[in-house]
Design a protein around this motif. Sequence first.
Motif, mmCIF file in Angstrom:
data_model
loop_
_atom_site.group_PDB
_atom_site.id
_atom_site.type_symbol
_atom_site.label_atom_id
_atom_site.label_comp_id
_atom_site.label_asym_id
_atom_site.label_seq_id
_atom_site.Cartn_x
_atom_site.Cartn_y
_atom_site.Cartn_z
ATOM 1 N N HIS A 142 -5.939 -9.300 -1.705
ATOM 2 C CA HIS A 142 -5.511 -7.906 -1.601
ATOM 3 C C HIS A 142 -4.721 -7.496 -2.846
ATOM 4 C CE1 HIS A 142 -4.495 -4.095 0.211
ATOM 5 N NE2 HIS A 142 -3.244 -4.303 -0.157
ATOM 6 N N ASP A 168 0.812 -1.218 0.000
ATOM 7 C CA ASP A 168 0.000 0.000 0.000
ATOM 8 C C ASP A 168 0.849 1.273 0.000
ATOM 9 O OD1 ASP A 168 -2.241 -1.587 -0.051
ATOM 10 O OD2 ASP A 168 -2.657 -1.391 2.099
ATOM 11 N N SER A 169 2.118 1.161 0.387
ATOM 12 C CA SER A 169 2.987 2.343 0.423
ATOM 13 C C SER A 169 3.631 2.650 -0.928
ATOM 14 C CB SER A 169 4.084 2.152 1.474
ATOM 15 O OG SER A 169 5.040 1.196 1.043
ATOM 16 N N ILE A 212 -5.854 -4.385 -5.571
ATOM 17 C CA ILE A 212 -5.127 -3.156 -5.920
ATOM 18 C C ILE A 212 -4.822 -3.087 -7.414
ATOM 19 C CG2 ILE A 212 -4.144 -2.870 -3.610
ATOM 20 C CD1 ILE A 212 -1.455 -3.883 -4.766
#
Length: 88
Positions: free
Chosen positions: A53, A30-31, A57
Amino acid sequence: MIADGLGRAVAFRIAPGQAHELPHAIPLLDSLPDVPMWVVADRGYTSHGFREHIWSIGARPAIPPRRHEAPVACPEWIYNNRNVVEMV
């Protein structure tokens, strides 16, 4: 650690002692500033939730299943090149 396709480190987190690294994988993904095309990991990162997940994304997971699990789509040609990252 997250590395690019050339094996250069992009992001990392340090896990304590004998703790598993999987809980750190999602925050690391996520970063990232951009969505990767593939997320390549070894069997230690096998998790239905982690694969979901990755799909959510917009990336594709290349994580082989554990020996006792049902097969999942993991292109051999992409997984076999993971050594570029592992040798860094």
